[in-house]
Design a protein around this motif. Structure first.
Motif, mmCIF file in Angstrom:
data_model
loop_
_atom_site.group_PDB
_atom_site.id
_atom_site.type_symbol
_atom_site.label_atom_id
_atom_site.label_comp_id
_atom_site.label_asym_id
_atom_site.label_seq_id
_atom_site.Cartn_x
_atom_site.Cartn_y
_atom_site.Cartn_z
ATOM 1 N N VAL A 3 0.852 -1.081 -0.179
ATOM 2 C CA VAL A 3 0.510 0.317 -0.495
ATOM 3 C C VAL A 3 0.704 1.444 -0.138
ATOM 4 C CG1 VAL A 3 -1.997 1.330 1.138
ATOM 5 C CG2 VAL A 3 -2.485 -1.422 1.061
ATOM 6 N N LEU A 4 1.855 1.489 0.765
ATOM 7 C CA LEU A 4 2.700 1.911 0.710
ATOM 8 C C LEU A 4 3.284 2.794 -0.600
ATOM 9 C CD1 LEU A 4 4.793 1.942 4.683
ATOM 10 C CD2 LEU A 4 2.845 3.315 3.739
ATOM 11 N N LEU A 5 4.510 1.776 -1.380
ATOM 12 C CA LEU A 5 4.838 1.232 -2.577
ATOM 13 C C LEU A 5 4.272 2.102 -3.120
ATOM 14 C CD1 LEU A 5 7.128 -1.306 -3.069
ATOM 15 C CD2 LEU A 5 7.436 0.990 -3.061
ATOM 16 N N ALA A 6 2.360 1.315 -3.429
ATOM 17 C CA ALA A 6 1.315 1.866 -4.127
ATOM 18 C C ALA A 6 1.148 3.810 -4.188
ATOM 19 C CB ALA A 6 0.552 1.154 -4.106
ATOM 20 N N HIS B 223 1.838 8.887 -6.622
ATOM 21 C CA HIS B 223 2.043 10.173 -6.384
ATOM 22 C C HIS B 223 2.719 11.469 -6.799
ATOM 23 C CE1 HIS B 223 -1.310 10.095 -3.342
ATOM 24 N NE2 HIS B 223 -1.805 11.399 -3.344
ATOM 25 N N SER B 224 3.743 10.765 -6.962
ATOM 26 C CA SER B 224 5.703 10.422 -7.606
ATOM 27 C C SER B 224 5.198 10.102 -8.583
ATOM 28 C CB SER B 224 6.237 9.978 -6.466
ATOM 29 O OG SER B 224 7.425 10.106 -6.645
ATOM 30 N N ARG B 225 6.329 11.057 -10.288
ATOM 31 C CA ARG B 225 6.454 10.332 -11.123
ATOM 32 C C ARG B 225 7.842 10.066 -10.763
ATOM 33 N NH1 ARG B 225 5.394 9.173 -15.597
ATOM 34 N NH2 ARG B 225 6.266 9.342 -18.023
ATOM 35 N N MET C 131 8.555 0.590 -9.564
ATOM 36 C CA MET C 131 7.579 -0.572 -10.624
ATOM 37 C C MET C 131 8.755 -1.615 -11.132
ATOM 38 S SD MET C 131 4.603 -1.239 -10.400
ATOM 39 C CE MET C 131 3.133 -1.658 -10.897
ATOM 40 N N PRO C 132 9.756 -0.563 -11.808
ATOM 41 C CA PRO C 132 10.880 -1.505 -12.658
ATOM 42 C C PRO C 132 10.773 -2.686 -12.173
ATOM 43 C CG PRO C 132 10.910 0.323 -13.650
ATOM 44 C CD PRO C 132 10.136 0.829 -12.364
ATOM 45 N N TRP C 133 11.608 -2.145 -10.307
ATOM 46 C CA TRP C 133 12.138 -3.250 -9.450
ATOM 47 C C TRP C 133 11.022 -4.105 -8.756
ATOM 48 C CZ3 TRP C 133 16.581 -3.804 -9.697
ATOM 49 C CH2 TRP C 133 17.833 -2.755 -10.002
ATOM 50 N N ALA C 134 9.903 -3.381 -8.865
ATOM 51 C CA ALA C 134 8.276 -4.227 -7.865
ATOM 52 C C ALA C 134 8.540 -5.074 -9.442
ATOM 53 C CB ALA C 134 7.593 -3.517 -7.692
ATOM 54 N N VAL D 224 0.205 -6.789 -4.636
ATOM 55 C CA VAL D 224 -1.379 -5.807 -3.426
ATOM 56 C C VAL D 224 -1.208 -4.390 -4.344
ATOM 57 C CG1 VAL D 224 -1.192 -4.109 -1.386
ATOM 58 C CG2 VAL D 224 -1.159 -6.556 -1.218
ATOM 59 N N VAL D 225 0.767 -3.730 -4.456
ATOM 60 C CA VAL D 225 0.901 -3.330 -4.793
ATOM 61 C C VAL D 225 0.077 -2.657 -6.290
ATOM 62 C CG1 VAL D 225 3.137 -1.385 -6.858
ATOM 63 C CG2 VAL D 225 3.534 -2.752 -4.605
ATOM 64 N N VAL D 226 0.176 -3.643 -7.351
ATOM 65 C CA VAL D 226 -0.404 -3.106 -8.589
ATOM 66 C C VAL D 226 -1.093 -3.282 -9.167
ATOM 67 C CG1 VAL D 226 -1.196 -5.088 -11.114
ATOM 68 C CG2 VAL D 226 1.497 -5.201 -9.541
ATOM 69 N N GLY D 227 -2.488 -3.968 -8.014
ATOM 70 C CA GLY D 227 -3.831 -3.488 -7.430
ATOM 71 C C GLY D 227 -4.205 -1.958 -6.995
ATOM 72 N N MET D 228 -3.166 -1.629 -5.840
ATOM 73 C CA MET D 228 -3.495 -0.744 -5.444
ATOM 74 C C MET D 228 -3.254 0.514 -6.117
ATOM 75 S SD MET D 228 -5.081 0.242 -2.430
ATOM 76 C CE MET D 228 -4.776 1.494 -1.211
#
Lengths: 265, 309
Positions: free
Chosen positions: B128-131, B136-138, B145-148, B190-194
């Motif tokens: 959630v934090l990463l999402a 909010h930040s380009r 995102m690429p690393w995730a 969770v990152v992708v969905g959020m």
């Protein structure tokens, strides 16, 4: 309309220009737009899609920034006017938050603007009454019909009591019977609140029925081809649409639209 | 017949087909072992030579020795245990064992479950934090995102031992390394969905907030976060299943001390196929319960929010 008054115009556009830079080259959305709207007027913008009517409304709301000319709202720049809560905006879709009840949806702008809870409740009550939705405050949007949802979104735009109401094809997605009914209600609401209304539509009868001033626009580049001050009285029952005066105004609007179209087809 | 009743029968039919197929599969799978046992016990088997039997197809052996079919469902260490053998093993290791026993599936299940839940909580929080950061930040969008995505292309089975060894060398062992592996698998959905959920409000919704001169944080709390809830729950359901896989994989390299992963590993060391299958079923049932529980919470929350009818 009393045009003798010395008060400043509510909306004033001079030589307004807006060009969008796109991948397919620049698009001239607005060209040399001159318009003055006085307090309490009901102004309709009508024209085919791409004529810039929505873009012009968005410029007034400071959602787009013109690339040339001047535009003032209540004597301020559109940005300042927005910060001074000069207008409420109604979009084509009601856009109510599905997770909020109708009352909570109307409270949304009030929460953001920092009204007290008692003030919020008071205003919700009064605007619900204004749009004839008393008793529906506790319902969720999906429990309401499309027309009722749009009324709720008008109530939301009225909640913080801005002087100007900007409406972007608010009844475009509704069927004709509901639309007639809402048009009637909107006129009654306008008479009660004495707001200045900017109304985008592509329905000629709707524009003529509602407006004191009809702005006819044409595309490529988006520009004003005709401004018609309606001779119709302020009191307008639905059957005014069968009177010769109404038909004449409608005819002039249609002529204006046709003239705008002839240029490029 | 009402729909619920029809659905019940449909489920039962599918289950019956699977069970029938399973019993049928046990016959050729286990026939060679059974015939060897039968021969030792003095029965006449066709062909009598073990060498000939080895070269024959399983189906030929079954046709020649149909008397041995019932025995294929009763072996001690079958290649493929029959459904009732797995059921009996599961019954004995759950209901008939004390929970504190090292042979209790409930004990092992709890060991895995606790790591799963801890990992799930960490993974969800991180996701959630990463999402939120990505939306909010380009800069974060481009850098994180690429690393995730890359993190999920590395086989977890290769990475898990390294995580355990590295954490052990700094003195961390027990539940934490397993939870870290769980979190590693569960943060991604969770990152992708959020990210998708937080970006789900359309341009009109964002314009509406601009007409109120709303701040970014007001936009987040009043629009983006509530709008992301349905997406979050979908992600959580995927995440909790991934967490369980992570916890089980995390138990494999630790020397099979405790947990469902340990039961799987010990079972394969000693050829205890019945134990492997019962651990597998325990894991599947656990996953189904966890996903079902989240589904229940989802329905309650969305209903309360007015987003489900």
């Amino acid at each position: 309309m009393n045009t003798e008054s010395t008060t400043q115009p509510v909306i004033e556009a001079r030589q307004l220009d807006l060009t969008f830079q796109t991948n397919d080259g620049p698009i001239h959305a607005l060209k040399d737009v001159n318009l003055t709207v006085d307090k309490g007027e009901f102004v309709s913008f009508i024209g085919p899609s791409g004529c810039g009517k929505t873009t012009f409304l968005r410029c007034i709301a400071a959602l787009e920034t013109p690339t040339g000319g001047t535009l003032t709202v209540n004597g301020m720049t559109p940005d300042e006017a927005r910060r001074n809560r000069a207008y409420g905006y109604v979009f084509q879709a009601a856009g109510l938050y599905p997770w909020r009840t109708i009352a909570k949806n109307i409270k949304l702008p009030l929460e953001i603007m920092g009204y007290s809870t008692t003030e919020q409740n008071e205003r919700v009550r009064s605007v619900l009454e204004l749009v004839d939705l008393e008793g529906f405050g506790g319902k969720f949007p999906w429990q309401l019909s499309g027309g009722m949802q749009q009324r709720a979104s008008i109530a939301r735009a009225l909640a913080f009591d801005a002087d100007i109401l900007l409406m972007d094809e608010p009844f475009g997605a509704l069927d004709e019977i509901v639309r007639d009914h809402l048009n009637e209600q909107l006129l009654a609401l306008w008479a009660r609140t004495e707001k200045t209304i900017g109304f985008v539509t592509h329905s000629i009868p709707e524009a003529v029925y509602l407006s004191t001033k009809i702005v006819v626009m044409s595309p490529r580049p988006g520009r004003i081809t005709d401004v018609i001050d309606s001779p119709l009285p302020k009191e307008r029952p639905l059957d005014i649409r069968d009177t010769p005066e109404f038909i004449e105004v409608a005819h002039r609007v249609r002529e204006g639209l046709r003239a705008g179209h002839a240029d490029d087809e | 017949m009402n729909d619920g009743f029809k659905a019940f029968w449909a489920v039962l039919t599918v289950l019956a087909v699977i069970v029938v197929f399973w019993y049928a599969a046990c016959i050729p799978m286990n026939i060679k072992g059974v015939l060897t046992e039968q021969e030792r016990a003095g029965a006449e088997v066709q062909p009598p030579s073990a060498k000939d039997r080895r070269d024959m197809s399983e189906f030929g052996l079954v046709l020649n020795n149909s008397f041995a079919i019932p025995a294929t469902w009763e072996q001690d260490r079958p290649r493929l245990p029959a459904p009732h053998q797995v059921a009996v093993e599961m019954w004995e290791t759950t209901v008939q064992k004390k929970i504190t026993s090292k042979r209790s599936l409930i004990y092992h299940g709890w060991v895995t479950l606790s790591a799963t839940i801890l990992g799930f909580v960490i993974g969800t929080g991180l996701g959630v934090l990463l999402a939120v950061g990505i939306v909010h930040s380009r800069v974060m969008d481009l850098s994180v995102m690429p690393w995730a995505i890359v993190s999920q292309t590395i086989p977890i089975i290769a990475l898990a031992p390294m995580i355990i060894v590295v954490l052990y060398s700094v003195g961390i062992q027990g539940i934490i390394p397993k939870a870290v592996i769980s979190a590693y698998l569960s943060f991604f959905p969770v990152v992708v969905g959020m990210v998708k959920g937080l970006r789900s409000p359309d341009a009109m919704q964002l314009d509406l907030l601009r007409t109120y001169s709303a701040s970014r944080s007001q936009g987040f709390w009043k629009l983006r976060l509530p709008a992301s809830m349905p997406y979050l729950f979908t992600s959580l359901k995927i995440g909790i299943a991934a967490s369980l896989v992570g916890a089980i994989v995390g138990e494999l390299p630790t020397g099979a001390v405790a947990g469902l992963g340990a039961r799987l590993l010990a079972g394969s060391y000693y050829g205890q196929t019945v134990q492997i299958w019962s651990a597998l079923f325990a894991a599947a049932i656990l996953a189904a319960c966890l996903v079902g529980l989240l589904g229940l919470v989802e329905r309650k929350v969305l209903k309360r929010m007015g987003m489900a009818q």
